[in-house]
Design a protein around this motif. Structure first.
Motif, PDB file in Angstrom:
ATOM      1  N   LEU A  23     -41.072  56.132 -44.313  1.00 32.16           N
ATOM      2  CA  LEU A  23     -41.542  57.517 -44.230  1.00 32.16           C
ATOM      3  C   LEU A  23     -41.967  57.897 -42.813  1.00 32.16           C
ATOM      4  CD1 LEU A  23     -43.768  57.566 -47.462  1.00 32.16           C
ATOM      5  CD2 LEU A  23     -41.413  58.379 -47.237  1.00 32.16           C
ATOM      6  N   TYR A  24     -42.119  56.912 -41.949  1.00 30.47           N
ATOM      7  CA  TYR A  24     -42.645  57.163 -40.603  1.00 30.47           C
ATOM      8  C   TYR A  24     -41.555  56.887 -39.563  1.00 30.47           C
ATOM      9  CZ  TYR A  24     -47.171  57.469 -42.850  1.00 30.47           C
ATOM     10  OH  TYR A  24     -48.220  57.847 -43.654  1.00 30.47           O
ATOM     11  N   LYS A  25     -40.876  57.936 -39.165  1.00 32.24           N
ATOM     12  CA  LYS A  25     -39.734  57.805 -38.271  1.00 32.24           C
ATOM     13  C   LYS A  25     -40.138  57.482 -36.837  1.00 32.24           C
ATOM     14  CE  LYS A  25     -37.197  58.892 -41.772  1.00 32.24           C
ATOM     15  NZ  LYS A  25     -36.510  57.806 -42.516  1.00 32.24           N
ATOM     16  N   ASP A  26     -41.398  57.739 -36.486  1.00 34.40           N
ATOM     17  CA  ASP A  26     -41.855  57.483 -35.120  1.00 34.40           C
ATOM     18  C   ASP A  26     -42.480  56.103 -34.952  1.00 34.40           C
ATOM     19  OD1 ASP A  26     -41.031  59.983 -34.248  1.00 34.40           O
ATOM     20  OD2 ASP A  26     -42.932  60.927 -34.795  1.00 34.40           O
ATOM     21  N   LEU A  27     -42.448  55.319 -36.028  1.00 31.92           N
ATOM     22  CA  LEU A  27     -43.006  53.971 -35.972  1.00 31.92           C
ATOM     23  C   LEU A  27     -41.898  52.949 -36.197  1.00 31.92           C
ATOM     24  CD1 LEU A  27     -46.275  54.428 -38.112  1.00 31.92           C
ATOM     25  CD2 LEU A  27     -46.007  54.645 -35.629  1.00 31.92           C
ATOM     26  N   ASP A  28     -41.811  51.989 -35.298  1.00 30.09           N
ATOM     27  CA  ASP A  28     -40.820  50.922 -35.382  1.00 30.09           C
ATOM     28  C   ASP A  28     -41.524  49.650 -35.853  1.00 30.09           C
ATOM     29  OD1 ASP A  28     -38.679  49.223 -35.129  1.00 30.09           O
ATOM     30  OD2 ASP A  28     -38.766  49.130 -32.944  1.00 30.09           O
ATOM     31  N   PHE A  29     -41.369  49.320 -37.122  1.00 28.45           N
ATOM     32  CA  PHE A  29     -42.082  48.196 -37.718  1.00 28.45           C
ATOM     33  C   PHE A  29     -41.289  46.896 -37.576  1.00 28.45           C
ATOM     34  CE2 PHE A  29     -44.074  51.727 -39.932  1.00 28.45           C
ATOM     35  CZ  PHE A  29     -45.394  51.315 -40.064  1.00 28.45           C
ATOM     36  N   LEU A  30     -42.008  45.818 -37.297  1.00 28.15           N
ATOM     37  CA  LEU A  30     -41.462  44.469 -37.415  1.00 28.15           C
ATOM     38  C   LEU A  30     -42.328  43.726 -38.419  1.00 28.15           C
ATOM     39  CD1 LEU A  30     -39.498  42.219 -36.555  1.00 28.15           C
ATOM     40  CD2 LEU A  30     -41.164  41.564 -34.803  1.00 28.15           C
ATOM     41  N   PHE A  31     -41.759  43.415 -39.582  1.00 27.08           N
ATOM     42  CA  PHE A  31     -42.493  42.734 -40.640  1.00 27.08           C
ATOM     43  C   PHE A  31     -42.236  41.229 -40.552  1.00 27.08           C
ATOM     44  CE2 PHE A  31     -42.060  47.051 -42.262  1.00 27.08           C
ATOM     45  CZ  PHE A  31     -43.339  47.294 -42.725  1.00 27.08           C
ATOM     46  N   GLN A  32     -43.323  40.477 -40.456  1.00 28.65           N
ATOM     47  CA  GLN A  32     -43.231  39.028 -40.325  1.00 28.65           C
ATOM     48  C   GLN A  32     -44.028  38.348 -41.432  1.00 28.65           C
ATOM     49  OE1 GLN A  32     -41.781  37.257 -36.904  1.00 28.65           O
ATOM     50  NE2 GLN A  32     -40.595  38.888 -37.898  1.00 28.65           N
ATOM     51  N   SER A  33     -43.341  37.587 -42.277  1.00 31.19           N
ATOM     52  CA  SER A  33     -44.029  36.794 -43.295  1.00 31.19           C
ATOM     53  C   SER A  33     -44.622  35.556 -42.622  1.00 31.19           C
ATOM     54  CB  SER A  33     -43.048  36.385 -44.389  1.00 31.19           C
ATOM     55  OG  SER A  33     -42.128  35.431 -43.888  1.00 31.19           O
ATOM     56  N   SER A  34     -45.354  34.767 -43.391  1.00 33.55           N
ATOM     57  CA  SER A  34     -45.935  33.540 -42.828  1.00 33.55           C
ATOM     58  C   SER A  34     -44.848  32.554 -42.413  1.00 33.55           C
ATOM     59  CB  SER A  34     -46.881  32.895 -43.843  1.00 33.55           C
ATOM     60  OG  SER A  34     -46.195  32.601 -45.054  1.00 33.55           O
ATOM     61  N   LYS A  35     -43.680  32.643 -43.055  1.00 29.58           N
ATOM     62  CA  LYS A  35     -42.564  31.779 -42.669  1.00 29.58           C
ATOM     63  C   LYS A  35     -41.933  32.256 -41.359  1.00 29.58           C
ATOM     64  CE  LYS A  35     -41.382  30.258 -47.344  1.00 29.58           C
ATOM     65  NZ  LYS A  35     -40.341  30.227 -48.411  1.00 29.58           N
ATOM     66  N   ASP A  36     -41.936  33.570 -41.150  1.00 32.56           N
ATOM     67  CA  ASP A  36     -41.393  34.125 -39.900  1.00 32.56           C
ATOM     68  C   ASP A  36     -42.331  33.881 -38.728  1.00 32.56           C
ATOM     69  OD1 ASP A  36     -39.196  35.290 -41.316  1.00 32.56           O
ATOM     70  OD2 ASP A  36     -40.489  36.977 -41.871  1.00 32.56           O
ATOM     71  N   LEU A  37     -43.623  34.053 -38.984  1.00 32.24           N
ATOM     72  CA  LEU A  37     -44.631  33.897 -37.933  1.00 32.24           C
ATOM     73  C   LEU A  37     -45.891  33.278 -38.524  1.00 32.24           C
ATOM     74  CD1 LEU A  37     -45.533  34.425 -34.980  1.00 32.24           C
ATOM     75  CD2 LEU A  37     -46.484  36.604 -35.801  1.00 32.24           C
ATOM     76  N   ASP A  38     -46.153  32.061 -38.119  1.00 33.16           N
ATOM     77  CA  ASP A  38     -47.389  31.370 -38.498  1.00 33.16           C
ATOM     78  C   ASP A  38     -48.442  31.731 -37.457  1.00 33.16           C
ATOM     79  OD1 ASP A  38     -49.469  29.664 -39.049  1.00 33.16           O
ATOM     80  OD2 ASP A  38     -48.296  27.824 -38.914  1.00 33.16           O
ATOM     81  N   ILE A  39     -49.427  32.534 -37.863  1.00 33.75           N
ATOM     82  CA  ILE A  39     -50.395  33.018 -36.874  1.00 33.75           C
ATOM     83  C   ILE A  39     -51.277  31.903 -36.313  1.00 33.75           C
ATOM     84  CG2 ILE A  39     -50.414  35.345 -37.850  1.00 33.75           C
ATOM     85  CD1 ILE A  39     -53.234  34.681 -38.976  1.00 33.75           C
TER      86      ILE A  39
END
Length: 256
Positions: A23-39
């Motif tokens: 719904l937010y065209k001006d926001l570029d999201f990168l979604f990272q799960s715990s498998k994608d990115l271990d904080i």
């Protein structure tokens, strides 16, 4: 266009944000799960921040197993405190605004009235202690942050009180639910909308906020509301004035 990192993207709040994001065209999201990115892997966090040059980081990553945290607190502290510290350090280094999700469990539940952001935290279990330390790290390291405490978060995603009650009710199980704890159940979709709107309009004022749906009830009341709202039949919901938890919970989880 603003670039937004969402950690813990496979959790219930993360999945709600994934539903809202288109719904937010001006926001570029990168979604990272715990498998994608271990904080807790600070090297991986640093490399991602350097590469992507985010404007915002929404930290939904957390260790939320309250019972297990009591038995193995080192795991909870690794994610909820040290992982958050890594996010805060790299957010500051790369000028990223950090939005961090915290919990009502930073309070002891002894207050008779709802807690405000000015009340002094005093967690009574390891999960709450680990989340409070994460908050402190952010406050010590950063100047540009939002810490959003929420309570009794629920959604259609994953394992939470709502999905557990739905499953048991559909299986015609007798539900025994405690009526000794008081709180504000909060729809994760509402919290997700608040966060995305805040980022989208760029109204970002550093500090601690409380966000809940502000409808007071016990877990027993909540279970009955779920049964009623979903029009489930042939169910039995019984109130019990005790808990069977290993980890102690606050009796009053209401946060204003």
């Amino acid at each position: 266009m603003k670039k937004v990192l969402v950690t813990g993207a496979n959790g219930q709040l993360g999945q709600c944000l994934q539903n809202i994001a288109p719904l937010y065209k001006d926001l570029d999201f990168l979604f990272q799960s715990s498998k994608d990115l271990d904080i807790t892997n600070s090297v991986a966090v640093g490399l991602l921040f350097e590469k992507e040059q985010f404007n915002y980081c929404i930290n939904c990553a957390a260790y939320t197993n309250v019972e297990q945290a009591e038995k193995t607190p080192e795991i909870a502290f690794k994610v909820n405190a040290e992982g958050v510290r890594a996010l805060a350090l790299f957010s500051k280094k790369y000028n990223v605004s950090l939005i961090h999700i915290s919990t009502d469990y930073v309070f002891d539940g002894e207050k008779k009235e709802p807690y405000t952001v000015d009340d002094i935290p005093n967690p009574i279990n390891e999960y709450g202690k680990s989340k409070l330390l994460g908050e402190k790290y952010i406050q010590e390291i950063m100047e540009d942050y939002l810490i959003i405490r929420t309570s009794w978060l629920y959604s259609e995603f994953g394992k939470n009180f709502y999905t557990s009650i739905m499953k048991k009710a559909k299986e015609k199980q007798i539900l025994e639910v405690t009526n000794t704890e008081l709180g504000y159940p909060t729809n994760a979709l509402n919290l997700g909308r608040f966060i995305t709107q805040t980022v989208n309009i760029n109204k970002f004022k550093t500090g601690i906020y409380h966000f809940t749906d502000q409808i007071e009830m016990t877990w027993y009341d909540f279970a009955r509301q779920i049964i009623k709202a979903e029009k489930l039949t042939n169910e039995v919901v019984l109130p019990i004035n005790k808990t069977t938890y290993f980890a102690v919970r606050p009796k009053n989880s209401r946060i204003n």
